[in-house]
Structures are given as structure tokens and as C-alpha cells.
Motif scaffolding. Structure first.
Motif, PDB file in Angstrom:
ATOM      1  N   LYS A   3      33.136 -41.439 -15.088  1.00 28.92           N
ATOM      2  CA  LYS A   3      31.875 -40.719 -15.209  1.00 28.92           C
ATOM      3  C   LYS A   3      32.020 -39.479 -16.067  1.00 28.92           C
ATOM      4  O   LYS A   3      32.938 -38.685 -15.896  1.00 28.92           O
ATOM      5  CB  LYS A   3      31.356 -40.332 -13.821  1.00 28.92           C
ATOM      6  N   LEU A   4      31.072 -39.288 -17.003  1.00 31.85           N
ATOM      7  CA  LEU A   4      31.090 -38.138 -17.885  1.00 31.85           C
ATOM      8  C   LEU A   4      30.495 -36.924 -17.175  1.00 31.85           C
ATOM      9  O   LEU A   4      29.775 -37.046 -16.179  1.00 31.85           O
ATOM     10  CB  LEU A   4      30.286 -38.434 -19.158  1.00 31.85           C
ATOM     11  N   PHE A   5      30.781 -35.747 -17.718  1.00 30.89           N
ATOM     12  CA  PHE A   5      30.203 -34.536 -17.163  1.00 30.89           C
ATOM     13  C   PHE A   5      28.692 -34.521 -17.378  1.00 30.89           C
ATOM     14  O   PHE A   5      28.196 -34.948 -18.431  1.00 30.89           O
ATOM     15  CB  PHE A   5      30.796 -33.300 -17.847  1.00 30.89           C
ATOM     16  N   PRO A   6      27.945 -34.005 -16.416  1.00 28.87           N
ATOM     17  CA  PRO A   6      26.518 -33.775 -16.657  1.00 28.87           C
ATOM     18  C   PRO A   6      26.334 -32.701 -17.730  1.00 28.87           C
ATOM     19  O   PRO A   6      27.252 -31.926 -18.018  1.00 28.87           O
ATOM     20  CB  PRO A   6      26.004 -33.260 -15.300  1.00 28.87           C
ATOM     21  N   ASP A   7      25.150 -32.635 -18.320  1.00 29.77           N
ATOM     22  CA  ASP A   7      24.842 -31.563 -19.260  1.00 29.77           C
ATOM     23  C   ASP A   7      24.921 -30.225 -18.522  1.00 29.77           C
ATOM     24  O   ASP A   7      24.411 -30.093 -17.403  1.00 29.77           O
ATOM     25  CB  ASP A   7      23.434 -31.764 -19.826  1.00 29.77           C
ATOM     26  N   PRO A   8      25.575 -29.211 -19.119  1.00 26.20           N
ATOM     27  CA  PRO A   8      25.686 -27.920 -18.443  1.00 26.20           C
ATOM     28  C   PRO A   8      24.352 -27.303 -18.038  1.00 26.20           C
ATOM     29  O   PRO A   8      24.308 -26.477 -17.123  1.00 26.20           O
ATOM     30  CB  PRO A   8      26.415 -27.052 -19.477  1.00 26.20           C
ATOM     31  N   LEU A  57      27.697 -23.863 -10.941  1.00 24.87           N
ATOM     32  CA  LEU A  57      28.338 -25.017 -10.308  1.00 24.87           C
ATOM     33  C   LEU A  57      27.668 -26.297 -10.807  1.00 24.87           C
ATOM     34  O   LEU A  57      26.461 -26.475 -10.660  1.00 24.87           O
ATOM     35  CB  LEU A  57      28.247 -24.909  -8.792  1.00 24.87           C
ATOM     36  N   LEU A  58      28.461 -27.190 -11.388  1.00 24.02           N
ATOM     37  CA  LEU A  58      27.919 -28.334 -12.117  1.00 24.02           C
ATOM     38  C   LEU A  58      28.235 -29.675 -11.475  1.00 24.02           C
ATOM     39  O   LEU A  58      27.394 -30.578 -11.448  1.00 24.02           O
ATOM     40  CB  LEU A  58      28.472 -28.311 -13.556  1.00 24.02           C
ATOM     41  N   TYR A  89      36.689 -28.401 -21.493  1.00 24.52           N
ATOM     42  CA  TYR A  89      36.686 -27.182 -22.299  1.00 24.52           C
ATOM     43  C   TYR A  89      35.892 -27.351 -23.589  1.00 24.52           C
ATOM     44  O   TYR A  89      35.275 -26.400 -24.071  1.00 24.52           O
ATOM     45  CB  TYR A  89      38.112 -26.721 -22.579  1.00 24.52           C
ATOM     46  N   SER A  90      35.887 -28.544 -24.147  1.00 22.67           N
ATOM     47  CA  SER A  90      35.108 -28.774 -25.370  1.00 22.67           C
ATOM     48  C   SER A  90      33.615 -28.701 -25.107  1.00 22.67           C
ATOM     49  O   SER A  90      32.822 -28.547 -26.046  1.00 22.67           O
ATOM     50  CB  SER A  90      35.462 -30.139 -25.972  1.00 22.67           C
ATOM     51  N   LYS A  91      33.209 -28.776 -23.839  1.00 22.56           N
ATOM     52  CA  LYS A  91      31.792 -28.731 -23.466  1.00 22.56           C
ATOM     53  C   LYS A  91      31.433 -27.464 -22.702  1.00 22.56           C
ATOM     54  O   LYS A  91      30.344 -27.355 -22.131  1.00 22.56           O
ATOM     55  CB  LYS A  91      31.444 -29.957 -22.622  1.00 22.56           C
ATOM     56  N   GLY A  92      32.360 -26.489 -22.669  1.00 20.23           N
ATOM     57  CA  GLY A  92      32.069 -25.238 -22.000  1.00 20.23           C
ATOM     58  C   GLY A  92      32.118 -25.316 -20.490  1.00 20.23           C
ATOM     59  O   GLY A  92      31.437 -24.553 -19.799  1.00 20.23           O
ATOM     60  N   LEU A 125      36.043 -28.349  -8.238  1.00 17.24           N
ATOM     61  CA  LEU A 125      34.696 -27.918  -8.594  1.00 17.24           C
ATOM     62  C   LEU A 125      34.667 -27.562 -10.074  1.00 17.24           C
ATOM     63  O   LEU A 125      35.585 -26.896 -10.581  1.00 17.24           O
ATOM     64  CB  LEU A 125      34.278 -26.705  -7.756  1.00 17.24           C
ATOM     65  N   TRP A 126      33.604 -27.976 -10.755  1.00 15.15           N
ATOM     66  CA  TRP A 126      33.466 -27.763 -12.192  1.00 15.15           C
ATOM     67  C   TRP A 126      32.278 -26.836 -12.453  1.00 15.15           C
ATOM     68  O   TRP A 126      31.204 -27.016 -11.881  1.00 15.15           O
ATOM     69  CB  TRP A 126      33.281 -29.089 -12.917  1.00 15.15           C
ATOM     70  N   TRP A 127      32.459 -25.889 -13.372  1.00 13.88           N
ATOM     71  CA  TRP A 127      31.498 -24.811 -13.566  1.00 13.88           C
ATOM     72  C   TRP A 127      31.125 -24.619 -15.038  1.00 13.88           C
ATOM     73  O   TRP A 127      31.945 -24.840 -15.937  1.00 13.88           O
ATOM     74  CB  TRP A 127      32.074 -23.482 -13.059  1.00 13.88           C
ATOM     75  N   SER A 128      29.897 -24.153 -15.250  1.00 14.18           N
ATOM     76  CA  SER A 128      29.442 -23.699 -16.567  1.00 14.18           C
ATOM     77  C   SER A 128      28.378 -22.625 -16.328  1.00 14.18           C
ATOM     78  O   SER A 128      27.179 -22.910 -16.307  1.00 14.18           O
ATOM     79  CB  SER A 128      28.870 -24.851 -17.392  1.00 14.18           C
ATOM     80  N   PRO A 129      28.808 -21.372 -16.117  1.00 14.35           N
ATOM     81  CA  PRO A 129      27.879 -20.320 -15.679  1.00 14.35           C
ATOM     82  C   PRO A 129      26.917 -19.866 -16.776  1.00 14.35           C
ATOM     83  O   PRO A 129      27.171 -20.025 -17.968  1.00 14.35           O
ATOM     84  CB  PRO A 129      28.823 -19.185 -15.282  1.00 14.35           C
ATOM     85  N   ASN A 130      25.834 -19.295 -16.337  1.00 17.37           N
ATOM     86  CA  ASN A 130      24.828 -18.710 -17.225  1.00 17.37           C
ATOM     87  C   ASN A 130      24.380 -17.369 -16.631  1.00 17.37           C
ATOM     88  O   ASN A 130      23.860 -17.354 -15.519  1.00 17.37           O
ATOM     89  CB  ASN A 130      23.629 -19.642 -17.366  1.00 17.37           C
ATOM     90  N   PRO A 131      24.659 -16.249 -17.336  1.00 20.24           N
ATOM     91  CA  PRO A 131      25.235 -16.140 -18.677  1.00 20.24           C
ATOM     92  C   PRO A 131      26.743 -16.345 -18.655  1.00 20.24           C
ATOM     93  O   PRO A 131      27.344 -16.448 -17.588  1.00 20.24           O
ATOM     94  CB  PRO A 131      24.882 -14.714 -19.088  1.00 20.24           C
TER      95      PRO A 131
END
Length: 235
Positions: A11-16, A26-27, A42-45, A57-63
Motif C-alpha cells: 500500500k502506498l502512502f496517502p496524500d499528505p 498524523l497520516l 522522505y521523497s513525499k515529505g 506512525l507516519w507524519w506530514s505536519p502543517n505547517p
């Protein structure tokens, strides 16, 4: 109830953009800390961050926390330390020791997020050429350093440590110097904290960060040039 996508080997990562607002970024959860999975992340932030006993747990915070290289704050005290040349600085000379030292530090009294599983995964990333360390030495003693992951032409900082005052900042000074020489725009600091802010870290919208990250994926660093430059600067 929080509902998160669960990863498996395929399974691929969901869109951040689908990451939660609270907790911020939290993604997804699950999967493995394989070299392929980490380099994709890392290539997808996206980055892993979890405590012992938790699932991955996989993360892509905003900001997003970033350190624009021109914002790096070099205090007069740090500048003096650089001029004195009392410490030797190396690249990838003791990567395993650096990550082990970073993992040994209790963060805010709550233990470390660098679990045994993370340590092994990032040591594997180093052997594969994707993760690098900068070490600061007093004679033969390792007194400071940092490590991070390279994705395209972006250095993603992971952790730093010091055993003598300002020696982690000294490692950061040399990292910034290396990246400036290759015209990299900034360091990914993931999430802002007071220490990073004191060094010049700022926040940027996740969308802007991801757009810049995508442009940097077609470029790369010259690690051999890093080695030559750091040797000439710190010898």
C-alpha cells in the motif's frame, strides 16, 4: 475515534493533504521501516515518529518546520568557536555512534523517540547512502554531532546531540556551510521547537514545502565534495 489508513508492504502512502489536523500531521500507521519505504516517505515529505510500544506512525505536519540557510543564526559565541578551531569536524566518520548518542538523550524527561527499530532502520539507510552524519571531536572523544536523511537535494535533519556546550550547534554550522556550497535552499526540520527556532528555523505551509521538495527530487548532492570541503574547513 481516529481513523487512519493502515499500510502494508504494497500500500502506498496517502496524500499528505489527508493528514490529521490533530494530532498535527498524523497520516498513517503500520508498514515497515525498510529502505524502500523510508526513501519513498522522505521523497513525499513524510517521516516516521513513534514511541516504544506504539505502531509505526507516519507524519506530514502543517505547517512544516524548515531552516532557510540564509536564516541560520550563528551567534558571536559560535563564530568564535569556529575561529578557534579547537574541535575536529568529520563527515560520516562515526555515524552509528552519532545516532546511538542521539537515542540516549531523554527529550523533555519523556525518554527518546529513537527506538531500537528506528536505530537499525536509519543505520541501514546510512549503509545504502541515504543518511549522513556530522561529528565533532575533542581529540579522540566524540562531543557532538547530528544526522539526517538526504532526499534529492534536501537534507532532512533528524536529531543532534552535544556532550560539550555548543558542539551540536558547531555540527549544524558545518552542515549549513556544506549545503550553501551546493546551493541547497533549506534544511527540513520537520516540526518547529524553541531550540530550532533559536537557530533560525521558521514554519512554512505544507503545500509550499511539498512543492519545493518535488522540485528538488531531480537533483542530488555530491557527498565526495562534502568530504573534501569539511576536511579543508575544519583541519
Amino acid at each position: 475515534m481516529i481513523r487512519l489508513p493502515q499500510l502494508n508492504d504494497e500500500k502506498l502512502f496517502p496524500d499528505p493533504s489527508r493528514a490529521l489536523v490533530e494530532p498535527n500531521g498524523l497520516l498513517a500507521f503500520g508498514g515497515k521501516l525498510s529502505i524502500a519505504r523510508l526513501t519513498e516517505a522522505y521523497s513525499k515529505g513524510i517521516f516516521p515518529w513513534f514511541s516504544p510500544g506504539e505502531p509505526i506512525l507516519w507524519w506530514s505536519p502543517n505547517p512544516r518546520g524548515i531552516l532557510p540557510l540564509e536564516h541560520f543564526y550563528c551567534s558571536s559565541k559560535l563564530a568564535k568557536l569556529v575561529r578557534q578551531g579547537r574541535f575536529k569536524v568529520t563527515l560520516n566518520h562515526a555515524y552509528d555512534d552519532v545516532i546511538d548518542a542521539c537515542a540516549s538523550i531523554s527529550r523533555n524527561g519523556s525518554g527518546t523517540w529513537i527506538t531500537a527499530e528506528m536505530i537499525q532502520a536509519y543505520k541501514d539507510l546510512h549503509l545504502a547512502g541515504h543518511a549522513h552524519s556530522i561529528e565533532v571531536w575533542q581529540n579522540d572523544a566524540l562531543v557532538g554531532g547530528l544526522y539526517g536523511v538526504v532526499s534529492g537535494k534536501l537534507f532532512c535533519g533528524e536529531s543532534m546531540f552535544h556532550r560539550l556546550t555548543d558542539c551540536s550547534k558547531l555540527a549544524m554550522y558545518y552542515l549549513v556551510d556544506l549545503l550553501k556550497a551546493e546551493e541547497a535552499p533549506f534544511i527540513d526540520c520537520q516540526m518547529l521547537n524553541p531550540h530550532l527556532q533559536s537557530l533560525g528555523c521558521i514554519e512554512t505551509p505544507r503545500r509550499d514545502f511539498l512543492d519545493k521538495l518535488a522540485m528538488l527530487q531531480s537533483q542530488s548532492f555530491s557527498i565526495d565534495c562534502w568530504k573534501a570541503r569539511i576536511l579543508s574547513q575544519s583541519s
